[in-house]
Motif scaffolding. Structure first.
Motif, PDB file in Angstrom:
ATOM      1  N   GLU A  12       0.835  -1.201   0.000  1.00 30.19           N
ATOM      2  CA  GLU A  12       0.000   0.000   0.000  1.00 30.19           C
ATOM      3  C   GLU A  12       0.875   1.258   0.000  1.00 30.19           C
ATOM      4  O   GLU A  12       0.609   2.217  -0.721  1.00 30.19           O
ATOM      5  N   PHE A  13       1.975   1.221   0.784  1.00 23.92           N
ATOM      6  CA  PHE A  13       2.798   2.420   0.910  1.00 23.92           C
ATOM      7  C   PHE A  13       3.650   2.652  -0.330  1.00 23.92           C
ATOM      8  O   PHE A  13       3.854   3.792  -0.749  1.00 23.92           O
ATOM      9  N   ASP A  14       4.123   1.531  -0.946  1.00 24.54           N
ATOM     10  CA  ASP A  14       4.856   1.670  -2.210  1.00 24.54           C
ATOM     11  C   ASP A  14       3.939   2.270  -3.272  1.00 24.54           C
ATOM     12  O   ASP A  14       4.347   3.118  -4.069  1.00 24.54           O
ATOM     13  N   VAL A  31       0.815  14.697   1.233  1.00 25.96           N
ATOM     14  CA  VAL A  31       0.825  13.242   1.469  1.00 25.96           C
ATOM     15  C   VAL A  31       1.973  12.842   2.393  1.00 25.96           C
ATOM     16  O   VAL A  31       3.089  13.317   2.239  1.00 25.96           O
ATOM     17  N   GLY A  32       1.698  11.935   3.345  1.00 26.89           N
ATOM     18  CA  GLY A  32       2.766  11.357   4.160  1.00 26.89           C
ATOM     19  C   GLY A  32       2.561  11.473   5.647  1.00 26.89           C
ATOM     20  O   GLY A  32       3.208  10.768   6.418  1.00 26.89           O
ATOM     21  N   ASP A  33       1.681  12.340   6.087  1.00 27.94           N
ATOM     22  CA  ASP A  33       1.435  12.438   7.532  1.00 27.94           C
ATOM     23  C   ASP A  33       0.008  11.987   7.813  1.00 27.94           C
ATOM     24  O   ASP A  33      -0.692  11.496   6.943  1.00 27.94           O
ATOM     25  N   ASP A  34      -0.430  12.128   9.067  1.00 25.75           N
ATOM     26  CA  ASP A  34      -1.777  11.667   9.421  1.00 25.75           C
ATOM     27  C   ASP A  34      -2.860  12.578   8.857  1.00 25.75           C
ATOM     28  O   ASP A  34      -3.997  12.159   8.672  1.00 25.75           O
ATOM     29  N   ILE A 123      -3.381  16.141  -1.816  1.00 20.62           N
ATOM     30  CA  ILE A 123      -2.811  16.327  -0.481  1.00 20.62           C
ATOM     31  C   ILE A 123      -3.002  15.133   0.440  1.00 20.62           C
ATOM     32  O   ILE A 123      -2.547  15.145   1.576  1.00 20.62           O
ATOM     33  N   GLY A 124      -3.669  14.067  -0.048  1.00 17.73           N
ATOM     34  CA  GLY A 124      -3.823  12.893   0.814  1.00 17.73           C
ATOM     35  C   GLY A 124      -4.894  11.990   0.274  1.00 17.73           C
ATOM     36  O   GLY A 124      -5.425  12.212  -0.826  1.00 17.73           O
ATOM     37  N   GLY A 125      -5.177  10.949   1.038  1.00 20.22           N
ATOM     38  CA  GLY A 125      -6.194  10.016   0.587  1.00 20.22           C
ATOM     39  C   GLY A 125      -6.224   8.780   1.446  1.00 20.22           C
ATOM     40  O   GLY A 125      -5.757   8.788   2.581  1.00 20.22           O
ATOM     41  N   ASP A 126      -6.770   7.731   0.897  1.00 18.33           N
ATOM     42  CA  ASP A 126      -6.789   6.443   1.569  1.00 18.33           C
ATOM     43  C   ASP A 126      -6.801   5.395   0.472  1.00 18.33           C
ATOM     44  O   ASP A 126      -7.376   5.612  -0.596  1.00 18.33           O
ATOM     45  N   THR A 127      -6.123   4.258   0.711  1.00 15.07           N
ATOM     46  CA  THR A 127      -6.020   3.219  -0.303  1.00 15.07           C
ATOM     47  C   THR A 127      -6.305   1.890   0.351  1.00 15.07           C
ATOM     48  O   THR A 127      -5.683   1.545   1.354  1.00 15.07           O
ATOM     49  N   THR A 128      -7.269   1.164  -0.200  1.00 21.10           N
ATOM     50  CA  THR A 128      -7.630  -0.100   0.420  1.00 21.10           C
ATOM     51  C   THR A 128      -8.060  -1.085  -0.657  1.00 21.10           C
ATOM     52  O   THR A 128      -8.317  -0.699  -1.800  1.00 21.10           O
TER      53      THR A 128
HETATM   54  P1  ADP Z   1      -3.505   6.560   7.975  1.00 19.95           P
HETATM   55  O1  ADP Z   1      -3.171   5.160   8.415  1.00 19.95           O
HETATM   56  O2  ADP Z   1      -3.115   7.623   8.927  1.00 19.95           O
HETATM   57  O3  ADP Z   1      -4.906   6.670   7.450  1.00 19.95           O
HETATM   58  P2  ADP Z   1      -2.450   5.891   5.464  1.00 19.95           P
HETATM   59  O4  ADP Z   1      -1.437   4.857   5.740  1.00 19.95           O
HETATM   60  O5  ADP Z   1      -3.796   5.474   5.017  1.00 19.95           O
HETATM   61  O6  ADP Z   1      -2.551   6.851   6.710  1.00 19.95           O
HETATM   62  O7  ADP Z   1      -1.858   6.868   4.365  1.00 19.95           O
HETATM   63  C1  ADP Z   1      -0.527   7.366   4.439  1.00 19.95           C
HETATM   64  C2  ADP Z   1      -0.447   8.712   3.758  1.00 19.95           C
HETATM   65  O8  ADP Z   1      -0.714   8.541   2.381  1.00 19.95           O
HETATM   66  C3  ADP Z   1      -1.462   9.724   4.276  1.00 19.95           C
HETATM   67  O9  ADP Z   1      -0.844  10.994   4.250  1.00 19.95           O
HETATM   68  C4  ADP Z   1      -2.578   9.658   3.282  1.00 19.95           C
HETATM   69  O10 ADP Z   1      -3.277  10.879   3.191  1.00 19.95           O
HETATM   70  C5  ADP Z   1      -1.834   9.337   2.001  1.00 19.95           C
HETATM   71  N1  ADP Z   1      -2.617   8.550   1.007  1.00 19.95           N
HETATM   72  C6  ADP Z   1      -3.144   7.319   1.163  1.00 19.95           C
HETATM   73  N2  ADP Z   1      -3.744   6.906   0.019  1.00 19.95           N
HETATM   74  C7  ADP Z   1      -3.598   7.904  -0.885  1.00 19.95           C
HETATM   75  C8  ADP Z   1      -3.998   8.097  -2.230  1.00 19.95           C
HETATM   76  N3  ADP Z   1      -4.678   7.187  -2.933  1.00 19.95           N
HETATM   77  N4  ADP Z   1      -3.670   9.275  -2.818  1.00 19.95           N
HETATM   78  C9  ADP Z   1      -3.002  10.222  -2.150  1.00 19.95           C
HETATM   79  N5  ADP Z   1      -2.566  10.098  -0.887  1.00 19.95           N
HETATM   80  C10 ADP Z   1      -2.866   8.957  -0.242  1.00 19.95           C
END
Ligand code: ADP
Ligand code: MG
Length: 326
Positions: A12-14, A31-34, A123-128
């Motif tokens: 997921e992180f890669d 991207v990269g922090d909480d 600026i961020g997101g979630d990936t699952t």
């Molecule tokens: P957390 O466990 O705190 O929810 P994640 O491990 O889900 O954090 O995500 C790590 C970082 O990557 C966070 O800054 C998050 O916003 C970012 N992120 C996750 N998925 C994506 C995505 N699809 N696009 C952009 N940023 C993402």
């Protein structure tokens, strides 16, 4: 997070690092922090909206992933355009069945090409892992008190629409076997379906010209209905004035053509209302933006939308599947 929900092969992180991490241009922490940190320019409101695209509901499973990356952001940008807001930040939540590198390369290319065009930082997101589902949250800035809203239409306003309506819905209807487009027409309609153009520049200019606006995502009559409802007014629409492409012109007086033009959706054009004395300014704006802006009717008293034909007679839409419009 539960590790069983992680994506295989590419972690997921890669995946986030490789496809979704770009240096931000105007964000304190991306991207990269909480959580991300962003600051809104003084004197502005933060405009925020989200739109989700679900496989099988909003897109076909076999759609090109680059187009999908574009469209996921475009439909969100369209909401900001309708508010007269300047796009700034996006958050991307993705559920994917697998970490398909080729799919991700296309998707991120389509997404970032449009983001770059409009100066948007991801600026961020979630990936699952899960059935393919794409949720974008968009944020932008709009001068305090300057936003274009649905509730500002005034009796006597002209109703305008940008571009042309119906092509995207015709492409969907063709795919469902409800109508038959010839190949060249289908290709043109598909481009309108898969690569919508958010009318950002238009929205920004309209904030000083229009009284109300909405983007046409669910079909003209339904969306204009939202303006009427929120503004406490009715509308009279001249069907012959509603702009469509040459491909739809041939079927504009058949049920399917009419449905696509008036109620199809997925157009991502702007429908807006403005005082009649703004007409000249709006027409010169059309020339400046090289974008058709067409007057299609007038805001009237009441709470109903009446669509009239070229002879001035009301179109009997009820018999043609338009039951859910007032
Ligand atoms: P957390 O466990 O705190 O929810 P994640 O491990 O889900 O954090 O995500 C790590 C970082 O990557 C966070 O800054 C998050 O916003 C970012 N992120 C996750 N998925 C994506 C995505 N699809 N696009 C952009 N940023 C993402
Ligand atoms: Mg997370």
């Amino acid at each position: 997070m539960d590790s069983s929900a992680r994506l295989p092969a590419l972690s997921e992180f890669d995946l986030i690092a490789r496809f979704f991490t770009r240096a931000p241009r105007h964000t304190t922490l991306a991207v990269g922090d909480d959580a991300a940190l962003l600051s809104v320019s003084p004197g502005n409101d933060l405009a925020a909206s989200t739109d989700m695209l679900v496989e099988g509901v909003h897109f076909f499973a076999d759609v090109d992933s680059q187009a999908l990356g574009h469209k996921a952001l475009a439909v969100n940008l369209s909401d900001l355009a309708a508010m007269g807001a300047r796009p700034r930040w996006a958050i991307l939540a993705l559920a994917l069945p697998d970490a398909d590198v080729q799919w991700l390369e296309g998707f991120s290319r389509g997404f970032f090409a449009l983001a770059d065009k409009h100066g948007v930082d991801l600026i961020g997101g979630d990936t699952t892992r899960g059935p393919r589902n794409i949720c974008v949250q968009i944020m932008g800035e709009v001068g305090r008190g300057k936003a274009l809203r649905r509730d500002g239409a005034k009796i006597g306003d002209d109703i305008w629409v940008s571009g042309q309506l119906g092509d995207a819905a015709a492409a969907v209807a063709h795919r469902r076997g409800e109508l038959n487009l010839e190949q060249a027409a289908l290709d043109r309609c598909r481009i309108r379906l898969d690569w919508p153009t958010p009318r950002i520049a238009l929205g920004l200019e309209l904030s000083t010209l229009a009284h109300s606006a909405i983007d046409v995502s669910d079909g003209l009559l339904g969306d204009l209905g939202h303006i009427c409802e929120r503004s406490g007014v009715g509308a009279k629409v001249e069907y012959a004035a509603v702009p469509c492409s040459a491909d739809l012109q041939a079927m504009r007086d058949q049920v399917h053509g009419r449905c696509a033009i008036l109620a199809g959706g997925d157009d991502y054009e702007l429908c807006f209302t403005a005082a009649p004395e703004r007409g000249d300014a709006i027409e010169s704006l059309a020339a400046t933006l090289d974008l058709a802006l067409t007057r299609i009717g007038r805001i009237v008293e009441g709470n109903a939308i009446v669509v009239i034909d070229a002879a001035g007679q009301p179109l009997l839409l009820k018999d043609q599947g338009f039951d859910h419009f007032r």
